[in-house]
Design a protein around this motif. Structure first.
Motif, PDB file in Angstrom:
ATOM      1  N   ILE A 183       2.448 -16.319  -1.757  1.00  0.00           N
ATOM      2  CA  ILE A 183       3.207 -17.578  -1.809  1.00  0.00           C
ATOM      3  C   ILE A 183       4.534 -17.380  -1.089  1.00  0.00           C
ATOM      4  O   ILE A 183       5.356 -16.555  -1.493  1.00  0.00           O
TER       5      ILE A 183
ATOM      6  N   GLN B 214       7.972 -19.409   0.520  1.00  0.00           N
ATOM      7  CA  GLN B 214       8.812 -20.612   0.461  1.00  0.00           C
ATOM      8  C   GLN B 214       8.419 -21.493  -0.727  1.00  0.00           C
ATOM      9  O   GLN B 214       9.205 -21.734  -1.624  1.00  0.00           O
ATOM     10  N   SER B 215       7.163 -21.988  -0.724  1.00  0.00           N
ATOM     11  CA  SER B 215       6.690 -22.814  -1.836  1.00  0.00           C
ATOM     12  C   SER B 215       5.181 -22.898  -1.766  1.00  0.00           C
ATOM     13  O   SER B 215       4.570 -22.541  -0.752  1.00  0.00           O
ATOM     14  N   ALA B 216       4.577 -23.377  -2.853  1.00  0.00           N
ATOM     15  CA  ALA B 216       3.121 -23.534  -2.865  1.00  0.00           C
ATOM     16  C   ALA B 216       2.676 -24.528  -1.800  1.00  0.00           C
ATOM     17  O   ALA B 216       1.678 -24.308  -1.099  1.00  0.00           O
ATOM     18  N   ASP B 217       3.409 -25.634  -1.647  1.00  0.00           N
ATOM     19  CA  ASP B 217       3.027 -26.648  -0.663  1.00  0.00           C
ATOM     20  C   ASP B 217       3.140 -26.106   0.761  1.00  0.00           C
ATOM     21  O   ASP B 217       2.259 -26.342   1.602  1.00  0.00           O
ATOM     22  N   TYR B 218       4.217 -25.377   1.047  1.00  0.00           N
ATOM     23  CA  TYR B 218       4.384 -24.828   2.400  1.00  0.00           C
ATOM     24  C   TYR B 218       3.255 -23.859   2.722  1.00  0.00           C
ATOM     25  O   TYR B 218       2.677 -23.894   3.816  1.00  0.00           O
TER      26      TYR B 218
ATOM     27  N   ASP C 132      -0.621 -24.673  -7.381  1.00  0.00           N
ATOM     28  CA  ASP C 132       0.528 -25.569  -7.538  1.00  0.00           C
ATOM     29  C   ASP C 132       0.713 -26.520  -6.360  1.00  0.00           C
ATOM     30  O   ASP C 132       1.632 -27.337  -6.362  1.00  0.00           O
TER      31      ASP C 132
ATOM     32  N   GLU D 239       4.629 -16.481 -13.601  1.00  0.00           N
ATOM     33  CA  GLU D 239       4.879 -17.656 -12.744  1.00  0.00           C
ATOM     34  C   GLU D 239       3.655 -18.554 -12.621  1.00  0.00           C
ATOM     35  O   GLU D 239       3.750 -19.654 -12.080  1.00  0.00           O
TER      36      GLU D 239
END
Length: 410
Positions: A113, A115-119, A148, A182
């Motif tokens: 993972i 930056q973020s899950a979406d990225y 996520d 997390e």
């Protein structure tokens, strides 16, 4: 960093993920069309499909950098390992080049993972999109889904991938909270549920947009926590029923450099992983339930005998079974008789009575089946031999371990 150096790091980092078989993909090729690749070809092979074909997959991580600190993972945030990251273009180039050289039949892509899950999910989807739409790649693609991530991104992933997987990793909520703080089992199951809904929509309306035709899978790590086989199989059974998974994969925990004290220092027996795969096959294909293979009070599968034989020895009241009268599903439960031979026995008895020699011709395991069957010419009295005696006679031969393997090597 050179591309070959990245490949060495990120291919090695992906080796702990077991859920990479390419079963269930539709037959697809580029004969008479634009593009290249196929899902039904042969190559340098590492995975096996249900029909016996071997396939090879480029199995890599987009990156082994990770924001999470899962205690069992070699790529956790606090792990002291070399790090690398592919660009989207580099993964696309590797996949294209390796396929054209007949090294691989498809791509298995996961990622830490970043930056973020979406990225991270956007990057995974972009790889698949470019392969499909820009390069017209028709081979197999398996994407690891980030739980996520936005459901819209998961829906996009299903347009380009043959299979999606969401790793649940551990069988209980308590273990996940302890070893992967997390992560959330609730979030993981929501992602699985969104994939199932898309698959159901496609099944109900064939004209709906393409979505992961090879379905979804997951993975559980064996031996990283105190969960026994009963908990693992019960979780797998629930996942199969609730989310219609194609497969649950089991990966024996492998101690990693500088392991935290929260995980074991030694791996579980590899045979335990093997027995779980055997038991899982009984759940998926033979109609067994987890409660039949292990009591609700808990415990592990026997290592010296396979799960079907263990069940038969624990349920002697069903045996010996008359193969000329018994239902097909019960014949398949006889140790040494598989699903295909159970069907052949039923087909044969429509023509004539089944005899003992017929089973030998079918290549059944005669040593295993003898105490459990009755045929037209073989009808022993109900066997009163203690199950423990039969178990010792049928158990796999023990192997002598070396006390000092370094001396043997010398």
């Amino acid at each position: 960093m050179e591309l070959t150096d990245k490949l060495e790091i990120l291919a090695d980092a992906a080796k702990y993920d077991a859920s990479c078989a390419s079963s269930g993909a539709p037959k697809r090729d580029s004969i008479g069309k634009d593009g290249f690749g196929a899902t039904s070809g042969m190559g340098i092979c590492h995975s096996y499909t249900p029909d016996g074909r071997c396939v090879s997959l480029l199995k890599v991580l987009l990156t082994n950098y990770c924001l999470y600190d899962c205690q069992y993972c070699v790529n956790r945030r606090t792990s002291n390992v070399p790090r690398a990251r592919f660009t989207v273009a580099e993964v696309v180039k590797l996949t294209s080049d390796f396929y054209l050289r007949n090294y691989i039949d498809g791509l298995f892509l996961s990622s830490g993972i970043i930056q973020s899950a979406d990225y991270t999910m956007e990057q995974l989807v972009q790889v698949a999109r470019e392969l499909r739409e820009v390069h017209q790649f028709r081979g197999y693609i398996h994407l690891k889904t980030i739980p996520d991530a936005d459901p819209a991104l998961i829906a996009q992933a299903g347009r380009y991938a043959d299979r999606l997987s969401v790793n649940i990793e551990l069988p209980t909520q308590d273990s996940v909270q302890k070893l992967a703080p997390e992560k959330s089992v609730h979030t993981i199951k929501l992602a699985m549920g969104s994939i199932r809904r898309k698959l159901d929509e496609k099944a109900e309306e064939p004209r709906a947009p393409r979505f992961a035709p090879a379905g979804q899978s997951t993975q559980m790590i064996v031996g990283a926590d105190a969960s026994d086989d009963q908990q693992i199989l019960s979780t797998a059974e629930t996942l199969y029923g609730s989310y219609k998974l194609k497969r649950v994969y089991y990966s024996a925990f492998s101690p990693i450099p500088d392991s935290p004290k929260s995980v074991p220092l030694a791996p579980p027996p590899m045979l335990r992983e093997h027995r779980l795969y055997q038991a899982d096959f009984l759940l998926r294909s033979y109609g067994f339930q987890a409660s039949e293979l292990l009591p609700a009070t808990g415990g592990n599968l026997a290592l010296d005998i396979d799960p079907k034989l263990a069940w038969a020895l624990a349920h002697r009241e069903h045996f010996p079974l008359d193969l000329n009268r018994a239902a097909q599903h019960m014949i398949a439960r006889v140790p040494g008789i598989g699903l295909r031979n159970a069907q052949r026995i039923v087909d044969l008895r429509r023509l004539r009575q089944v005899r003992y020699a017929d089973l030998s011709r079918l290549r059944c395991s005669m040593k295993k089946i003898a105490p459990f069957i009755i045929t037209a010419d073989y009808f022993p009295a109900r066997d009163t031999t203690a199950s423990e005696h039969l178990r010792r006679a049928m158990a796999e031969a023990p192997q002598q371990m070396n006390l000092w393997p370094e001396l043997q090597a010398a």
